[in-house]
Design an enzyme around this catalytic site. Structure first.
Site, PDB file in Angstrom:
ATOM      1  N   LYS A   1       0.813  -1.208   0.000  1.00 37.32           N
ATOM      2  CA  LYS A   1       0.000   0.000   0.000  1.00 37.32           C
ATOM      3  C   LYS A   1       0.856   1.272   0.000  1.00 37.32           C
ATOM      4  O   LYS A   1       0.354   2.349  -0.290  1.00 37.32           O
ATOM      5  CB  LYS A   1      -0.959  -0.015   1.181  1.00 37.32           C
ATOM      6  CG  LYS A   1      -2.020  -1.107   1.026  1.00 37.32           C
ATOM      7  CD  LYS A   1      -3.167  -0.926   1.992  1.00 37.32           C
ATOM      8  CE  LYS A   1      -4.278  -1.924   1.720  1.00 37.32           C
ATOM      9  NZ  LYS A   1      -3.918  -3.294   2.137  1.00 37.32           N
TER      10      LYS A   1
HETATM   11  C1  LIG Z   1      -4.643  -4.427   1.636  1.00 38.19           C
HETATM   12  C2  LIG Z   1      -3.892  -5.709   1.564  1.00 38.19           C
HETATM   13  C3  LIG Z   1      -4.295  -6.756   0.701  1.00 38.19           C
HETATM   14  C4  LIG Z   1      -5.540  -6.679  -0.147  1.00 38.19           C
HETATM   15  O1  LIG Z   1      -5.418  -5.770  -1.200  1.00 38.19           O
HETATM   16  P1  LIG Z   1      -6.705  -5.273  -2.015  1.00 38.19           P
HETATM   17  O2  LIG Z   1      -6.207  -4.270  -2.980  1.00 38.19           O
HETATM   18  O3  LIG Z   1      -7.625  -4.683  -0.984  1.00 38.19           O
HETATM   19  O4  LIG Z   1      -7.311  -6.467  -2.665  1.00 38.19           O
HETATM   20  C5  LIG Z   1      -3.498  -7.897   0.632  1.00 38.19           C
HETATM   21  N1  LIG Z   1      -2.396  -8.027   1.400  1.00 38.19           N
HETATM   22  C6  LIG Z   1      -1.987  -7.062   2.251  1.00 38.19           C
HETATM   23  C7  LIG Z   1      -0.782  -7.288   3.080  1.00 38.19           C
HETATM   24  C8  LIG Z   1      -2.715  -5.870   2.368  1.00 38.19           C
HETATM   25  O5  LIG Z   1      -2.310  -4.918   3.212  1.00 38.19           O
END
Ligand SMILES: *Cc1c(COP(=O)(O)O)cnc(C)c1O
Length: 438
Positions: free
Chosen positions: A107
């Site tokens: 993210k």
């Molecule tokens: C947010 C997150 C996900 C999921 O991602 P999306 O874009 O919401 O499908 C998967 N793994 C981790 C470690 C995350 O922080």
């Protein structure tokens, strides 16, 4: 580039307005009017280009004239200024490590890009924007880090008390300055509910300028395409494009990958790797989309019962179910399987997975096995999974499974020593409203 709302009841906007608004006024998600195409030539030469040039090439058509080239290039450069390596785990499986950024999860990429775009748009204006976000763990840290000290932006993060990991809590509560953490005595759903209510509260919205920083925002969603291109750049067999498995919760990440493919990136097939929150897995089997209440799992960032970005995937395929199925499969993995996978991959290949990556790995492994009959093309036998977080973010489960302590990266070591600064709040919208208006 113009963006329309998936609910079709709001006017089209440019990138700047879509970023500032977050969600369309009719509660739909903004979606680009067309998908820019990148020619074969570019992919034949991709190894020659530095990452930031690839990223600029990908994002420029989406940004249009909202940000001048030079400024956009420096935003992109700062966004991807850490390594994103493709690591071979075994003969068939590669890991795209997305956890080398400041908060050790993928993210960071979206949050860094969005914060810098918003910072640019607000430069020289006297209005302050409040970024309001609810987090179940990783979003909070990435948003806090990305927006830290950005002029004109105040960040308010709501998180459920006692329900995020120790590392995650420190990442979102220790920065201070323009970052404010509200520790809600309730669940993630309570936090989410409070945030949603604020966005629809007219009184709040006349007094404050609120925007969201989750993957609904195009400035957080679109840059997630970058690393799919970086993966292909490092892919050893360019004539046989990879199958790509993406650990999915809200489906923003995989949707960015599918968008990249539609603009020309060679990818054999996508796998949405889900935990037992399997709305999409079921949808692909039955064509019936039935939201559920989220069930808690080891891969908590994927505990989503009604993935908000899935509508964008449908939009890419013009809501044609057969086209969708041709490009996307989905598997659902249990916590028992996740634990067994972490243990097995650690012992057999000496590679340490986090619980989210483990779901991605196993879904890919199962898919490849099913497709490895005699007639299988080479491209159906090799693939990539996205390792979305560093295992050190989840020591509670990973250390128990492997029986070993994980080395803490230095950057995290210092954060863990900082003092937590949060404000406790009971779950309930009126308390949040009072806080925002004061
Ligand atoms: C947010 C997150 C996900 C999921 O991602 P999306 O874009 O919401 O499908 C998967 N793994 C981790 C470690 C995350 O922080």
């Amino acid at each position: 580039m113009k963006y329309y709302s998936t609910n079709k009841q709001s006017p089209k906007v440019n990138f700047k307005e879509a970023t500032i608004r977050g969600q369309a006024p009719d509660r739909g998600l903004y979606f680009p009017e067309n998908i820019p195409q990148i020619g074969k030539n570019f992919f034949q030469q991709i190894e020659k280009y530095p990452d930031e040039e690839i990223a600029l090439r990908v994002i420029k058509p989406y940004v249009g004239d909202s940000i001048p080239d030079e400024e956009l290039f420096s935003i992109v450069k700062e966004t991807v200024n850490f390594p994103i390596p493709l690591v071979k785990v075994n003969e068939n499986i590669f890991s795209l490590e997305l956890f080398h950024g400041p908060t050790l999860a993928f993210k960071d990429i979206g949050a860094r890009f969005m914060s810098r775009c918003l910072g640019y748009f607000l430069k020289g204006q006297d209005k302050e924007v409040t970024v309001l976000v609810a987090t179940s763990g990783d979003t909070g840290g990435a948003v806090a880090n990305g927006f830290y000290d950005v002029k004109g932006v105040k960040v308010v993060i709501l998180y459920p008390s006692g329900k995020v990991s120790a590392v995650q809590e420190k990442q979102l509560t220790t920065l201070g300055k323009n970052i404010h953490a509200l520790e809600i005595e309730g669940t993630f759903d309570d936090c989410q509910q409070m945030v949603k209510q604020a966005f629809t509260d007219e009184q709040i919205n006349t007094q404050l300028f609120l925007t969201s920083a989750n993957s609904i925002n195009v400035a957080r969603w679109l840059p997630q395409q970058f690393y799919y291109f970086f993966a292909y750049k490092q892919w050893p067999d360019k004539n046989n494009p990879p199958v790509i498995s993406v650990p999915s919760g809200n489906f923003g990440n995989i949707c960015a990958g599918i968008l990249a493919k539609q603009s020309g990136l060679p990818v054999e097939h996508f796998i949405a790797a889900c935990n037992v929150n399997d709305v999409v897995t079921k949808y692909l089997q039955t064509s019936n989309f039935k939201p559920q209440t989220a069930k808690p799992t080891l891969s908590n960032a994927m505990d989503v019962g009604n993935p908000s970005n899935f509508i964008r995937i449908l939009e890419i395929f013009h809501h044609r179910f057969p086209d969708l199925k041709k490009n996307l499969s989905s598997l659902s993995i249990t916590d028992e399987e996740t634990m067994a996978t972490i243990k097995e991959v650690d012992e057999k290949y000496n590679y340490l997975l986090d619980p989210h990556g483990a779901v991605g790995y196993l879904a890919l492994n199962k898919y490849l096995k099913e497709h490895s009959g005699k007639k299988a093309r080479l491209s159906d036998r090799q693939g990539i999974f996205l390792e979305t977080a560093h295992p050190v973010k989840f020591p509670e489960s990973v250390e128990k499974i492997t029986g070993r302590k994980i080395d803490i990266p230095q950057s995290l070591d210092s954060i863990m020593k900082n003092e937590k600064k949060s404000m406790k709040m009971k779950a309930g919208y009126y308390l949040l409203k009072e806080y925002l208006l004061k």
